[in-house]
Design a protein around this motif. Structure first.
Motif, PDB file in Angstrom:
ATOM      1  N   GLY A 169       0.797  -1.150  -0.070  1.00 34.27           N
ATOM      2  CA  GLY A 169       0.075   0.004  -0.039  1.00 34.27           C
ATOM      3  C   GLY A 169       0.951   1.306   0.074  1.00 34.27           C
ATOM      4  N   ASN A 170       0.190   2.320   0.303  1.00 34.32           N
ATOM      5  CA  ASN A 170       0.807   3.631   0.306  1.00 34.32           C
ATOM      6  C   ASN A 170       1.811   3.604   1.422  1.00 34.32           C
ATOM      7  OD1 ASN A 170       1.434   6.207   0.889  1.00 34.32           O
ATOM      8  ND2 ASN A 170      -0.478   6.889  -0.356  1.00 34.32           N
ATOM      9  N   LEU A 171       3.051   3.896   1.387  1.00 33.39           N
ATOM     10  CA  LEU A 171       3.939   3.913   2.655  1.00 33.39           C
ATOM     11  C   LEU A 171       3.656   5.075   3.491  1.00 33.39           C
ATOM     12  CD1 LEU A 171       6.421   2.844   4.101  1.00 33.39           C
ATOM     13  CD2 LEU A 171       7.937   4.079   2.442  1.00 33.39           C
ATOM     14  N   ALA A 172       3.606   6.343   2.919  1.00 33.59           N
ATOM     15  CA  ALA A 172       3.248   7.426   3.693  1.00 33.59           C
ATOM     16  C   ALA A 172       2.151   7.230   4.524  1.00 33.59           C
ATOM     17  CB  ALA A 172       3.056   8.681   2.994  1.00 33.59           C
ATOM     18  N   VAL A 173       1.039   6.592   4.329  1.00 38.05           N
ATOM     19  CA  VAL A 173      -0.179   6.512   4.960  1.00 38.05           C
ATOM     20  C   VAL A 173      -0.187   5.275   6.036  1.00 38.05           C
ATOM     21  CG1 VAL A 173      -2.750   5.689   4.890  1.00 38.05           C
ATOM     22  CG2 VAL A 173      -1.924   7.279   3.340  1.00 38.05           C
ATOM     23  N   ASN A 174       0.771   4.091   5.588  1.00 41.77           N
ATOM     24  CA  ASN A 174       0.979   3.211   6.432  1.00 41.77           C
ATOM     25  C   ASN A 174       1.780   3.705   7.738  1.00 41.77           C
ATOM     26  OD1 ASN A 174      -0.375   1.498   4.740  1.00 41.77           O
ATOM     27  ND2 ASN A 174       1.448   0.595   3.893  1.00 41.77           N
ATOM     28  N   CYS A 224       9.561   7.876   4.772  1.00 38.17           N
ATOM     29  CA  CYS A 224       8.406   7.254   4.628  1.00 38.17           C
ATOM     30  C   CYS A 224       7.395   8.216   4.207  1.00 38.17           C
ATOM     31  CB  CYS A 224       8.033   6.449   5.864  1.00 38.17           C
ATOM     32  SG  CYS A 224       8.819   5.246   6.539  1.00 38.17           S
ATOM     33  N   ASP A 225       7.485   9.448   4.725  1.00 35.45           N
ATOM     34  CA  ASP A 225       6.552  10.477   4.316  1.00 35.45           C
ATOM     35  C   ASP A 225       7.021  11.804   3.775  1.00 35.45           C
ATOM     36  OD1 ASP A 225       3.930  11.696   4.105  1.00 35.45           O
ATOM     37  OD2 ASP A 225       3.574  11.791   6.264  1.00 35.45           O
ATOM     38  N   PRO A 226       7.736  11.759   2.581  1.00 42.75           N
ATOM     39  CA  PRO A 226       8.476  13.050   2.277  1.00 42.75           C
ATOM     40  C   PRO A 226       7.674  14.233   2.057  1.00 42.75           C
ATOM     41  CG  PRO A 226       8.349  11.474   0.620  1.00 42.75           C
ATOM     42  CD  PRO A 226       7.728  10.837   1.776  1.00 42.75           C
ATOM     43  N   ALA A 227       8.265  15.322   2.118  1.00 46.49           N
ATOM     44  CA  ALA A 227       7.380  16.650   1.571  1.00 46.49           C
ATOM     45  C   ALA A 227       6.294  16.283   0.498  1.00 46.49           C
ATOM     46  CB  ALA A 227       8.187  17.719   1.406  1.00 46.49           C
ATOM     47  N   PHE A 244      -0.712  19.870  -5.758  1.00 48.32           N
ATOM     48  CA  PHE A 244      -0.986  18.805  -6.520  1.00 48.32           C
ATOM     49  C   PHE A 244      -1.988  18.155  -5.453  1.00 48.32           C
ATOM     50  CE2 PHE A 244      -0.910  14.026  -6.717  1.00 48.32           C
ATOM     51  CZ  PHE A 244      -1.212  13.849  -8.121  1.00 48.32           C
ATOM     52  N   GLU A 245      -1.735  18.021  -3.869  1.00 48.10           N
ATOM     53  CA  GLU A 245      -2.831  17.513  -3.221  1.00 48.10           C
ATOM     54  C   GLU A 245      -4.033  18.152  -3.239  1.00 48.10           C
ATOM     55  OE1 GLU A 245      -2.239  14.921  -1.036  1.00 48.10           O
ATOM     56  OE2 GLU A 245      -0.054  14.455  -1.957  1.00 48.10           O
ATOM     57  N   ARG A 246      -4.103  19.397  -3.363  1.00 49.48           N
ATOM     58  CA  ARG A 246      -5.485  20.266  -3.473  1.00 49.48           C
ATOM     59  C   ARG A 246      -6.236  20.112  -4.501  1.00 49.48           C
ATOM     60  NH1 ARG A 246      -3.772  25.904  -0.494  1.00 49.48           N
ATOM     61  NH2 ARG A 246      -3.540  25.130   1.527  1.00 49.48           N
ATOM     62  N   HIS A 247      -5.287  19.625  -5.624  1.00 50.28           N
ATOM     63  CA  HIS A 247      -5.913  19.756  -7.176  1.00 50.28           C
ATOM     64  C   HIS A 247      -6.647  18.196  -7.089  1.00 50.28           C
ATOM     65  CE1 HIS A 247      -6.233  18.920 -11.274  1.00 50.28           C
ATOM     66  NE2 HIS A 247      -5.834  17.699 -11.119  1.00 50.28           N
ATOM     67  N   VAL A 248      -6.008  17.127  -6.389  1.00 50.20           N
ATOM     68  CA  VAL A 248      -6.480  15.963  -6.377  1.00 50.20           C
ATOM     69  C   VAL A 248      -7.785  15.891  -5.308  1.00 50.20           C
ATOM     70  CG1 VAL A 248      -6.203  13.455  -5.243  1.00 50.20           C
ATOM     71  CG2 VAL A 248      -4.395  14.555  -6.854  1.00 50.20           C
ATOM     72  N   PHE A 249      -7.752  16.703  -4.304  1.00 45.96           N
ATOM     73  CA  PHE A 249      -9.110  16.963  -3.513  1.00 45.96           C
ATOM     74  C   PHE A 249     -10.001  17.437  -4.395  1.00 45.96           C
ATOM     75  CE2 PHE A 249     -11.404  19.822  -1.056  1.00 45.96           C
ATOM     76  CZ  PHE A 249     -12.070  18.922   0.045  1.00 45.96           C
ATOM     77  N   LYS A 275      -7.001  15.987   4.403  1.00 44.70           N
ATOM     78  CA  LYS A 275      -5.900  15.706   5.575  1.00 44.70           C
ATOM     79  C   LYS A 275      -4.420  16.201   5.046  1.00 44.70           C
ATOM     80  CE  LYS A 275      -8.200  12.265   8.510  1.00 44.70           C
ATOM     81  NZ  LYS A 275      -7.993  10.822   8.991  1.00 44.70           N
ATOM     82  N   THR A 276      -4.246  15.915   3.915  1.00 45.15           N
ATOM     83  CA  THR A 276      -2.884  16.072   3.347  1.00 45.15           C
ATOM     84  C   THR A 276      -2.821  17.726   2.430  1.00 45.15           C
ATOM     85  OG1 THR A 276      -3.475  15.078   1.103  1.00 45.15           O
ATOM     86  CG2 THR A 276      -2.337  13.743   2.977  1.00 45.15           C
ATOM     87  N   CYS A 277      -4.029  18.231   2.648  1.00 44.27           N
ATOM     88  CA  CYS A 277      -4.160  19.420   1.771  1.00 44.27           C
ATOM     89  C   CYS A 277      -3.726  20.812   2.423  1.00 44.27           C
ATOM     90  CB  CYS A 277      -5.529  19.621   1.197  1.00 44.27           C
ATOM     91  SG  CYS A 277      -6.034  18.378   0.055  1.00 44.27           S
ATOM     92  N   GLU A 278      -3.539  20.551   3.860  1.00 45.52           N
ATOM     93  CA  GLU A 278      -3.061  21.847   4.437  1.00 45.52           C
ATOM     94  C   GLU A 278      -4.255  22.948   4.290  1.00 45.52           C
ATOM     95  OE1 GLU A 278       0.892  22.793   4.606  1.00 45.52           O
ATOM     96  OE2 GLU A 278       1.621  20.642   4.659  1.00 45.52           O
ATOM     97  N   PHE A 279      -5.556  22.594   4.763  1.00 48.83           N
ATOM     98  CA  PHE A 279      -6.387  23.709   4.553  1.00 48.83           C
ATOM     99  C   PHE A 279      -6.554  24.566   5.740  1.00 48.83           C
ATOM    100  CE2 PHE A 279      -8.664  20.862   1.166  1.00 48.83           C
ATOM    101  CZ  PHE A 279      -8.246  21.684   0.123  1.00 48.83           C
TER     102      PHE A 279
END
Length: 160
Positions: free
Chosen positions: A40-45, A110-113, A118-123, A145-149
């Motif tokens: 799975g996604n290493l950052a989420v894990n 595991c969870d680089p910058a 891009f995160e906001r675009h995906v949201f 959670k990853t968009c820093e809203f």
């Protein structure tokens, strides 16, 4: 002199020792987190595992342990996959026994910058499609959670 039988040996212990022993027995019943998942996604894990491990440290009373002990516990619980990552990081011995440094190095590995744009675009590109409303709402909350809203997060996800 009076000789004590084996059955009375527990009476020799101080009250502090009995409390410590009972705490150890209680803490040993606390289940440690599963090893860090490879699939799975290493950052989420990593974020989920780190959170579970921090709760485990507190619940087991090990949050006040010396750094060296916490690092050893961390490296035991993180599992083989985590220890293999440690080898890739090439840390010094001093870094491996400093808990804050070890946690920071794993987080960066595991969870680089993230690219916030891009995160906001995906949201903003998430659509309900065939999902139920609850599943869609859960996806929005998770992705936000990853968009820093910040304070805007709740107003961007209107659930009522």
């Amino acid at each position: 002199m009076r000789k004590m039988s084996n059955s009375n040996k527990t009476e020799d212990k101080t009250p502090e020792a009995n409390v410590t022993l009972s705490k150890m027995m209680m803490y040993s019943a606390i289940q440690q987190p599963e090893p860090l998942a490879e699939v799975g996604n290493l950052a989420v894990n990593w974020r989920e595992w780190k959170s579970a491990f921090e709760y485990y440290l507190i619940a087991s009373g090990k949050d006040v342990a010396p750094d060296r002990e916490k690092c050893a516990l961390f490296l035991h619980v993180v599992g083989k996959f985590g220890r293999e990552m440690l080898e890739e990081m090439e840390l010094s011995y001093e870094q491996k026994i400093n808990f804050d440094v070890l946690l920071d190095k794993f987080s960066k590995f595991c969870d680089p910058a993230r690219n916030i744009n891009f995160e906001r675009h995906v949201f903003f590109e998430l659509y309900q499609k065939d999902d139920t409303f609850d599943k869609y709402l859960s996806s929005l909350k998770s992705k936000s959670k990853t968009c820093e809203f910040g304070n805007l997060r709740s107003s961007l996800i209107l659930s009522k």
